[in-house]
Scaffold this active site. Structure first.
Site, PDB file in Angstrom:
ATOM      1  N   LYS A   1       0.814  -1.224   0.000  1.00  0.00           N
ATOM      2  CA  LYS A   1       0.000   0.000   0.000  1.00  0.00           C
ATOM      3  C   LYS A   1       0.845   1.270   0.000  1.00  0.00           C
ATOM      4  CE  LYS A   1      -0.718   0.072   5.034  1.00  0.00           C
ATOM      5  NZ  LYS A   1      -0.005   1.331   5.275  1.00  0.00           N
ATOM      6  N   THR A   2       1.991   1.257   0.701  1.00  0.00           N
ATOM      7  CA  THR A   2       2.840   2.460   0.726  1.00  0.00           C
ATOM      8  C   THR A   2       3.365   2.765  -0.668  1.00  0.00           C
ATOM      9  OG1 THR A   2       3.495   1.953   2.997  1.00  0.00           O
ATOM     10  CG2 THR A   2       4.849   3.527   1.806  1.00  0.00           C
TER      11      THR A   2
ATOM     12  N   ARG B   1       1.364 -11.740   9.802  1.00  0.00           N
ATOM     13  CA  ARG B   1       2.690 -11.199  10.158  1.00  0.00           C
ATOM     14  C   ARG B   1       3.799 -12.137   9.688  1.00  0.00           C
ATOM     15  NH1 ARG B   1       1.475  -6.912   9.612  1.00  0.00           N
ATOM     16  NH2 ARG B   1      -0.482  -7.866   8.961  1.00  0.00           N
TER      17      ARG B   1
ATOM     18  N   ASP C   1      -3.823   7.233   4.634  1.00  0.00           N
ATOM     19  CA  ASP C   1      -3.351   5.868   4.860  1.00  0.00           C
ATOM     20  C   ASP C   1      -4.083   5.272   6.064  1.00  0.00           C
ATOM     21  OD1 ASP C   1      -1.864   3.563   4.655  1.00  0.00           O
ATOM     22  OD2 ASP C   1      -0.026   4.413   5.464  1.00  0.00           O
ATOM     23  N   GLU C   2      -4.164   3.949   6.126  1.00  0.00           N
ATOM     24  CA  GLU C   2      -4.798   3.236   7.255  1.00  0.00           C
ATOM     25  C   GLU C   2      -6.189   3.803   7.551  1.00  0.00           C
ATOM     26  OE1 GLU C   2      -3.429   0.624   8.182  1.00  0.00           O
ATOM     27  OE2 GLU C   2      -1.249   0.779   8.302  1.00  0.00           O
TER      28      GLU C   2
ATOM     29  N   GLN D   1      -8.149  -5.405   8.814  1.00  0.00           N
ATOM     30  CA  GLN D   1      -7.102  -5.126   9.800  1.00  0.00           C
ATOM     31  C   GLN D   1      -7.504  -4.000  10.758  1.00  0.00           C
ATOM     32  OE1 GLN D   1      -2.846  -5.591   8.463  1.00  0.00           O
ATOM     33  NE2 GLN D   1      -3.771  -5.358   6.441  1.00  0.00           N
TER      34      GLN D   1
END
Length: 643
Positions: free
Chosen positions: A40-41, A604, A224-225, A255
């Site tokens: 995503k970044t 993770r 973001d997020e 998430q």
């Protein structure tokens, strides 16, 4: 500077099809559903660079993140590709962007532009002043709890006047506190972190000129997020994007795990309702994990009814099966995991490649003890090591003072905790008498009390009688004594009064683990060694032996693991009494969040994933038999290798 066409080709050459489609989107609202590990970044950064290549001025671009690290990374990527133009883009956290605007516009709400920012410690001092002014006792409303409630109200968009009709005890008491707190903050020309957002929202909402100014300026807004936004953050973004509607929201509803911090998952679930004609892009290719781990994650999260459907896939191969181990007890579980870690280290993995995840902070103790005993370096991420947590040190100070009436440090720590009206001046006199005369501090306290009158004398005498009732620990099981100290001293009640529900539960679980540690100590030692001094010696020896390290096996809660990744992950405590949290039972929304937490834990992992559970676990000194977590039943059997 490279040719524009070359830059554009370079931007898109590093993107997959779904990423490229999202980056190419220019006008209109867009929701980018970025699955775990899907880059995503990279997409956010590439989208901003593409806008610049399309001729958008850098000062017309806003990018909002949740951490300074994420903002810095985004800025650096743009600068490395496009040069100094990155400095003209507004990139920062919600709070830093709000602060930047408020420095210019704060006069609209009566502030001077040189206002100061108060951190939580400063805010606590202001609340303490307020409670004193209003004659509200610490028993009625502890300062820390009051500040927490005020923060929660602000994050939900409330002002003091909004609470007039409230009828519950907390809000009835908190309304005048909230009002006086805001009044004092304004008189100090100070804002706390929550004020930065709430005050920005107020200015944008009430000043059409200011709103129009920043709507014109920020033609393209990125966030973001997005799944972690709260009500105030949502409203700020909604106001700023009101004219051009070019909101590029990147997030993953799967998430969303911070409801206890005020995050509102409905912001991302209802995005299309707030922004009609939204373009939706799903980033489902994962660059972190093999397919076996992603299939496990997909099968778990697919059980949640409220979500945007996504199916993660990977080009990293099928991967190994997921190890599953059922152990008789929590001690056996810890022993198994540490044994596997030793084998992994001998196979060439570095300690920093390995993480042990758990649902509650209290679970760290067993892993810490075994890793220390076997000489394996470790670090507790996002929390203090077990024996250094405040509530543990408070209880142990009582135990130490019962065992040793000369322990001045323990006396100073607990003589007025929980609050019993013994002032700092009285404590200082008692300590001075003990040091100067060579007497035990408890004897000095008794002598000093005889010279006092009223409440101070009574409080000291009650404290000494309380300690004396334990007879130096004789005829007491240590575990029973700790439980009695916590109950009779009112430590459990104080924690519930002072902390929000989430934090109070965590602290009480830690105390429960301390009781369990004492129970284990009693079972493992011969009768003659079951003494307070032996118990305290073992604890202190372990604390002194422990070497601080920045590298080592990571021990952390699943919440603390968000945003991190490890080649090897052990996910422990998969039991129906622990994960999902028993507090979520009967609450659909809470259970959905627990399932998202499980999804975060699984994703993770980069290579090897181990799932473990115990058939019995000692909590608060009592052994409980545990069934398997419902999450284990969600995983297809063909993905598992039973160890």
């Amino acid at each position: 500077m490279p040719h524009t066409q070359d830059i554009s080709q370079a931007i898109f050459s590093q993107l997959n099809t779904q990423q490229g489609a999202a980056v190419a989107h220019v006008d209109g609202p867009a929701l980018i559903l970025a699955g775990a590990g899907s880059g995503k970044t990279r997409v956010l950064t590439a989208r901003i660079m593409n806008l610049l290549q399309q001729g958008v001025a850098p000062w017309n671009i806003l990018a909002v993140t949740f951490t300074n690290k994420a903002a810095g990374e985004m800025r650096q990527r743009i600068r490395s590709r496009l040069g100094p133009v990155a400095s003209d883009i507004w990139i920062g956290t919600f709070h830093s962007i709000a602060l930047r605007i408020l420095r210019i516009e704060c006069h609209h709400i009566g502030y001077e532009s040189d206002f100061v920012i108060y951190d939580p410690a400063d805010g606590l001092k202001v609340v303490t002043k307020v409670l004193k002014r209003l004659n509200i006792s610490a028993q009625t409303m502890p300062a820390k709890k009051a500040l927490g409630i005020i923060s929660s109200l602000k994050n939900s968009g409330y002002r003091p006047d909004d609470l007039e009709s409230a009828s519950t005890l907390d809000t009835t008491v908190i309304a005048p506190v909230f009002r006086e707190y805001q009044k004092l903050m304004l008189s100090f020309n100070a804002m706390d972190f929550d004020d930065l957002l709430l005050n920005l929202k107020e200015i944008l909402y009430h000043s059409s000129d200011v709103l129009q100014k920043y709507q014109q300026k920020f033609r393209y807004i990125h966030v973001d997020e997005y799944q972690d936004t709260n009500q105030v953050q949502f409203e700020i973004l909604h106001l700023l994007a009101g004219q051009h509607r070019n909101l590029f929201a990147v997030g993953d509803d799967d998430q969303s795990i911070y409801r206890f911090r005020g995050a509102t998952i409905e912001n991302i679930l209802n995005f299309e309702q707030h922004y009609p004609n939204t373009a939706i892009f799903k980033l489902e290719q994962n660059y972190r994990s093999p397919q076996s781990i992603l299939d496990c994650a997909n099968s778990i999260i697919s059980r949640n009814p409220r979500r945007h459907p996504k199916q993660l896939f990977s080009d990293l191969g099928p991967g190994e099966k997921i190890g599953l181990k059922v152990l008789p007890s929590a001690d056996d579980e810890a022993s198994f995991i540490v044994g596997e870690i030793q084998q992994l280290l001998s196979d060439g993995f570095a300690p920093s490649d390995i993480a042990v995840l758990y649902r509650t902070n209290a679970q760290s103790r067993l892993f810490e003890a075994l890793l220390l005993r076997r000489g394996i370096p470790y670090r507790v991420v996002g929390s203090f090591e077990f024996w250094k947590r405040k509530e543990i040190q408070d209880v142990l100070a009582y135990v130490s003072l019962i065992a040793n009436p000369r322990d001045i440090q323990a006396f100073e720590r607990v003589v007025n905790y929980p609050l019993r009206g013994i002032g700092a001046a009285s404590v200082e006199k008692i300590v001075s008498l003990a040091v100067d005369s060579g007497r035990p501090v408890l004897e000095a306290a008794a002598l000093m009390a005889a010279d006092l009158r009223g409440k101070a004398r009574q409080s000291i005498e009650n404290f000494l009688e309380f300690l004396a009732s334990f007879q130096g620990g004789q005829d007491y099981l240590i575990s029973d004594m700790i439980e009695e100290i916590v109950r009779k001293a009112g430590i459990d009640k104080d924690i519930r009064n002072r902390e929000d529900e989430h934090q109070a539960q965590s602290r009480l679980e830690n105390i429960g683990e301390l009781i369990s540690a004492a129970t284990a100590f009693e079972k493992e030692r011969p009768a003659e060694q079951i003494t307070l001094s032996h118990f305290l010696e073992e604890i202190n020896l372990g604390i002194e032996t422990r070497q601080n390290t920045q590298e080592g096996v990571s021990l952390l809660t699943i919440h603390s693991a968000k945003g991190l990744e490890f080649p090897v992950v052990f996910l422990s405590g998969l039991e129906n009494t622990l994960f999902p949290s028993p507090m979520s039972m009967g609450n659909q929304f809470a259970q959905e969040e627990e399932r998202r937490l499980m999804y975060v834990a699984v994703t993770r992992c980069q290579e090897k994933l181990f799932l473990t559970r115990a058939q019995s676990r000692t909590m608060f000194g009592k052994t409980t038999f545990c069934g398997e977590s419902m999450f284990l039943r969600d995983i297809p059997q063909e993905l598992l290798h039973k160890l």
